[in-house]
Each structure stands twice: as C-alpha cells, then as structure tokens.
Design an enzyme around this catalytic site. Structure first.
Site, PDB file in Angstrom:
ATOM      1  N   GLU A  85      -3.518   6.004  -4.283  1.00  0.00           N
ATOM      2  CA  GLU A  85      -3.079   5.204  -3.115  1.00  0.00           C
ATOM      3  C   GLU A  85      -2.902   3.723  -3.478  1.00  0.00           C
ATOM      4  O   GLU A  85      -3.828   2.930  -3.345  1.00  0.00           O
ATOM      5  CB  GLU A  85      -4.076   5.331  -1.950  1.00  0.00           C
ATOM      6  CG  GLU A  85      -3.609   4.574  -0.712  1.00  0.00           C
ATOM      7  CD  GLU A  85      -4.590   4.635   0.455  1.00  0.00           C
ATOM      8  OE1 GLU A  85      -4.236   4.163   1.547  1.00  0.00           O
ATOM      9  OE2 GLU A  85      -5.714   5.145   0.274  1.00  0.00           O
TER      10      GLU A  85
ATOM     11  N   LYS B 129      -0.319   8.487  -2.021  1.00  0.00           N
ATOM     12  CA  LYS B 129      -0.422   7.995  -0.641  1.00  0.00           C
ATOM     13  C   LYS B 129       0.178   6.594  -0.615  1.00  0.00           C
ATOM     14  O   LYS B 129      -0.364   5.672  -1.239  1.00  0.00           O
ATOM     15  CB  LYS B 129      -1.874   7.988  -0.164  1.00  0.00           C
ATOM     16  CG  LYS B 129      -2.020   7.540   1.298  1.00  0.00           C
ATOM     17  CD  LYS B 129      -3.384   7.857   1.888  1.00  0.00           C
ATOM     18  CE  LYS B 129      -3.483   7.365   3.311  1.00  0.00           C
ATOM     19  NZ  LYS B 129      -4.724   7.785   4.001  1.00  0.00           N
TER      20      LYS B 129
END
Length: 296
Positions: free
Chosen positions: A177, A214
């Site tokens: 992420e 992400k």
C-alpha cells in the site's frame, strides 16, 4: 484447504475488502466518528476494548458476510482477541466466509524526499508465524507519498517490495500500500512515478506467487490498468483516502477492475447510539453501495 479456498475467493468472486485495521494513532478518530468521545475512556486498554466492540458489532451483523465482502483487514490487537468465542480470524472465515488479512506495519517515519517510509517492523517473522498459525491469508502495510519526488518514491516502493518478499516467503500474500495523499499538490505527477516504480518491481518479482496492491484512487480513470493486468498481481484494491463514500464509490466505479478496500468510508454513518435495526440498515446500505461500485 482453507488457504487455497481463500485464494480462489479473492481471485474470482465479486466483492470488496473491509479495512477494519485502525491502530493506535487512528483509533481515537474512528471512535469519535462512531460517537464515542475521548473523555469516555481512559488509556489504550479501554480504547482498544471499545474499538473491538465496534468491530464485533460490524462483523457479527447479519449483513456482513462473504456474499459481498471478500476479505477484512485486521489490526494485530484484533487478531489477539475473540469474536463470539472464536479467534477473530477464525470467526471471519469459518462463520462469515470472509478472508482475513493482518496489518503488519508499525506506522510511518517523518517525511523525507516527499514520502513517509514505514518504521522498522521488529520481529516481523514472529508476527507472520502468528498470522500463519491463525490461518490468515495475507498482510497489509502502508506508506505515504506526499510529493512527486522520484528518489523518494523509488525508495518507498523498494521498501514495500523488500518486505513483501519476506511475507511471500512465509506463504502469505502481501497487500502493498503506497498511498498517494489525495491532497498532494503533485498527485498526478506522483502517480506517474509510482506506477513506473511499481511495474519495475513487479517485473522483477521472482517466483510465481502474486502480490496485491492497495492504491489511492487515481486522477485519470483506469490509470492502473497495467498493474491490474500484470501476471504478478492478484488484485488491485483502492483506499478511500479521505474521500466521502459517495466520492470514493464513484471513483472506484470509473476504474475498471479495481475494487474497494475502504475503512472510514465503510463505517461512515455508523454510530454506537443507533438501535441494532438502524445500525444494520446503515451498514447494509454502506456494504451494498461499495459492492456495486466494485463490480465494474
């Protein structure tokens, strides 16, 4: 085997990932939005008890299940607790058919070269062993990009993939992420640099095990298509990043193949003070809107 079933679900089923992983720094805000002010508890233990009650109320609701929700990301404190007499991760999978993920990062360093790298993760191996023992499918770790600084972004993505390889080696699927701050004055330029760095790392990833990404919802629709279609990527999920649920849903819908992994946008409108009937209705509405947005 549970892990093979989890992989099949994440890979092929429609749905989204619920991010229920607020940790030390973000928990007071999550509780405040839920209607619990900071003068209603004392110390971390009471705070974590209250946030676990909030998460338990969400997860045990009839409308929270694997029909629309692929997975849920948990904080380590939640993994150490039980829901309805079962370990939290076991409850998610066995009772709800929702794939459990574990947040493994320990927060962010101060900004340098336009980015915030992750702090060191002491005893990552032990944490991953715990995750495996509790049949967790994957992990999540977050760092943040503030500016379009090529050196900073390259270092950030290298750090993510370096730790990601350790996670893969333990048999878990990492969610990488690298969040781009939605308020960055250089958001589009930062996204260009980020995509180039991600593709370079993905191309060089050894073995046949995929990772997940992400990512912040991009300025240009379908911007991350090459990442979504990359053979080393299981799924690309989107963080809401400060957008309202309505805004975030609209943006997810415009990015084909990207699914939601919302935290604050999922719990928006939920309150401790709601009756169970009103809480269930609000949660059902949130889940359905995010599910529909993630189907494009």
């Amino acid at each position: 085997m549970a892990i093979a079933d989890m992989l099949e679900k994440v890979k092929n089923q429609d749905g989204f990932i619920a991010a229920l992983d607020q940790s030390g720094g973000s928990t007071p805000k999550a509780l405040r939005l839920y209607g619990i002010s900071e003068d209603e508890y004392q110390g971390d233990n009471e705070m974590f008890d209250l946030v676990h009650q909030m998460r338990t109320r969400i997860i045990t609701s009839d409308v929270f299940n694997g029909e629309r929700i692929l997975g849920a990301i948990l904080f380590e404190n939640t993994l150490d607790r039980e829901i309805a007499g079962l370990n939290s991760s076991a409850y998610l999978w066995q009772k709800k058919n929702v794939v459990p993920f574990l947040k493994v990062d320990k927060g962010l360093l101060a900004e340098e070269n336009g980015v915030q790298l992750m702090k060191d993760i002491p005893d990552l191996a032990g944490l991953l062993d715990k995750a495996n023992a509790q049949q967790v499918f994957g992990t999540k770790m977050r760092s943040v990009i503030k500016l379009a600084n090529e050196q900073g972004i390259r270092a950030l993505v290298e750090q993510q993939f370096s730790i990601g390889k350790e996670i893969l080696a333990k048999g878990l699927t990492p969610i990488i992420e690298p969040e781009v701050d939605i308020h960055s004055p250089e958001k589009a330029a930062a996204e260009n640099l980020l995509k180039a760095a991600l593709l370079a790392q993905l191309d060089a990833l050894p073995g046949d095990k995929p990772v997940m990404l992400k990512l912040t919802l991009p300025e240009s629709d379908d911007f991350y298509r090459e990442c979504i279609e990359h053979p080393k990527v299981l799924k690309v999920v989107a963080l809401s990043g400060g957008y309202t649920r309505a805004e975030a849903n609209e943006k997810v819908q415009a990015n084909h193949g990207m699914i939601a992994s919302f935290s604050r946008a999922l719990t928006e409108g939920l309150s401790q003070k709601q009756t169970d009937q009103d809480f269930k209705a609000a949660l059902d509405n949130a889940i359905e809107s995010i599910f529909q947005a993630s189907k494009t």
